[in-house]
Design an enzyme around this catalytic site. Sequence first.
Site, PDB file in Angstrom:
ATOM      1  N   HIS A   1     -15.282 122.460  37.757  1.00  0.00           N
ATOM      2  CA  HIS A   1     -14.538 122.352  39.013  1.00  0.00           C
ATOM      3  C   HIS A   1     -15.487 122.033  40.168  1.00  0.00           C
ATOM      4  O   HIS A   1     -15.229 121.114  40.962  1.00  0.00           O
ATOM      5  CB  HIS A   1     -13.801 123.669  39.282  1.00  0.00           C
ATOM      6  CG  HIS A   1     -13.022 123.685  40.558  1.00  0.00           C
ATOM      7  ND1 HIS A   1     -11.668 123.450  40.602  1.00  0.00           N
ATOM      8  CD2 HIS A   1     -13.402 123.899  41.848  1.00  0.00           C
ATOM      9  CE1 HIS A   1     -11.248 123.515  41.860  1.00  0.00           C
ATOM     10  NE2 HIS A   1     -12.295 123.789  42.633  1.00  0.00           N
ATOM     11  N   GLU A   2     -16.580 122.780  40.255  1.00  0.00           N
ATOM     12  CA  GLU A   2     -17.517 122.558  41.354  1.00  0.00           C
ATOM     13  C   GLU A   2     -18.263 121.233  41.209  1.00  0.00           C
ATOM     14  O   GLU A   2     -18.606 120.601  42.209  1.00  0.00           O
ATOM     15  CB  GLU A   2     -18.504 123.723  41.441  1.00  0.00           C
ATOM     16  CG  GLU A   2     -17.850 125.074  41.697  1.00  0.00           C
ATOM     17  CD  GLU A   2     -16.922 125.064  42.903  1.00  0.00           C
ATOM     18  OE1 GLU A   2     -17.193 124.326  43.871  1.00  0.00           O
ATOM     19  OE2 GLU A   2     -15.926 125.809  42.885  1.00  0.00           O
TER      20      GLU A   2
ATOM     21  N   HIS B   1     -16.395 118.585  42.873  1.00  0.00           N
ATOM     22  CA  HIS B   1     -16.653 118.483  44.318  1.00  0.00           C
ATOM     23  C   HIS B   1     -18.046 117.911  44.587  1.00  0.00           C
ATOM     24  O   HIS B   1     -18.235 117.084  45.489  1.00  0.00           O
ATOM     25  CB  HIS B   1     -16.565 119.864  44.970  1.00  0.00           C
ATOM     26  CG  HIS B   1     -15.206 120.477  44.949  1.00  0.00           C
ATOM     27  ND1 HIS B   1     -14.074 119.800  45.326  1.00  0.00           N
ATOM     28  CD2 HIS B   1     -14.801 121.739  44.608  1.00  0.00           C
ATOM     29  CE1 HIS B   1     -13.025 120.604  45.226  1.00  0.00           C
ATOM     30  NE2 HIS B   1     -13.435 121.774  44.776  1.00  0.00           N
TER      31      HIS B   1
END
Length: 443
Positions: free
Chosen positions: A26-27, A30
Amino acid sequence: MRVEIIAFIIGVALLVVGLAVSIGLHEIGHLVPAKKFGVRVGQYMIGFGPTLWSRKIKGTQYGIKALPIGGYISMAGMYPPSPAKEAAGGRAAGGFFATMVQDARDANDETMLTDHDVHVFYKLPVWKRVVIMLGGPVMNFLFAIVLFAILLSGIGVQTATTTVASVSECVIPADAGPTACESSDPTAPAAEAGIQPGDVIVSIDGTAVSDFAETSEIIRASAGEQLSIVVERDGEQQTVRLTPATATRVETDARGYPVVDDNGDTQYVEVGFAGVGPTVEYVQQPIWAGPQAAVENVGAVAGIMWQLPVRIYDTAVDLFTGQERDPNGPLSIVGAGRLAGEVAATDAPILNRVAGFLGLLASLNIALFVFNLIPLLPLDGGHIVVALWDGLKRAWAKVFRRPPPKPVDATKLVPVTFIVVIALVVMGGILILADLFNPVSLF
């Protein structure tokens, strides 16, 4: 018992690792576009709490923290710089929330080298900001697709096939107590017709059948009617004649649950009965089954998220009244870990356990995808809404030939963010208590 406990602990540990991988991806969703678009990223962290390991690489501090319950990256200039401070000492006046807003601005200002720093998030075009914030949830969605593809197309779905596993010796009434045949019980039609375990049912009355569901449907609808059944035995096909007996069975709905009348009494129906049991095998699904399952799960989870406050309330009521919880309701990380432990400790073939674990981890990633798209700060969906609102204001000014507006100052929404965080903490606490004292169980 000791082996089951060890297996339970292994299941929980595997879920923690799987969740950490999900958070890390998920990170990364980003991080990669942020760096691609030139934004300075100070930290990339998996988890919260004390730092277990960290290393600085090309200006970014990468690390793992003790509690794998989330993660974050710190980007320079998530919000515009603070306006000139007029109050003495530069501190905000006006109470608790005003102080929170100022603290958020000060923390944001520390991420920017100068007021003219170009490597900041808020100066990016709207579409780039949206891409950065969408990157995290999208990575969870893609990971879920991969997991569902491994589960459905790699391992397969347990399916009752047309291969006969067992043949009943007699017809036993549905309301009979004993399960062994009595001398007075009639011979089962399949045994009388000569069907044997290992036979593969090819067709019934000229209709080809591909699974046991199709076979059962024809037999149940043909009580008292002679059927011509083609079976394959030892590589050769042969035809047998079978007349399904009339048997009384519990009526079920489309989901397989018993049908009851207004008084709560179970309903029975008369159906055809042959007395054959199917072989259950893993049947691999087409490659598009994984993405299809992911999309279907998004719809199901979105329905739960839309009703999340009501679902949490119902869970709290069930917790304090001792009622059984809705198995399709929300879970905390504690509940998910408990289910993972049950899957690992169950008395089943290892492939079944792996399939159960993959399904659980895939569902968790779908939940992360949907949850993070809720349009409230501090969630990714909230940042996306802020970026879109900023773009709408700029487009409106351009259409009417007005000066470009100032960037949207999302720090003004810190009080709302604070309320959202408190609500999430309360709901999470209720779920954790429910998962500890009134858990959902798979078995």
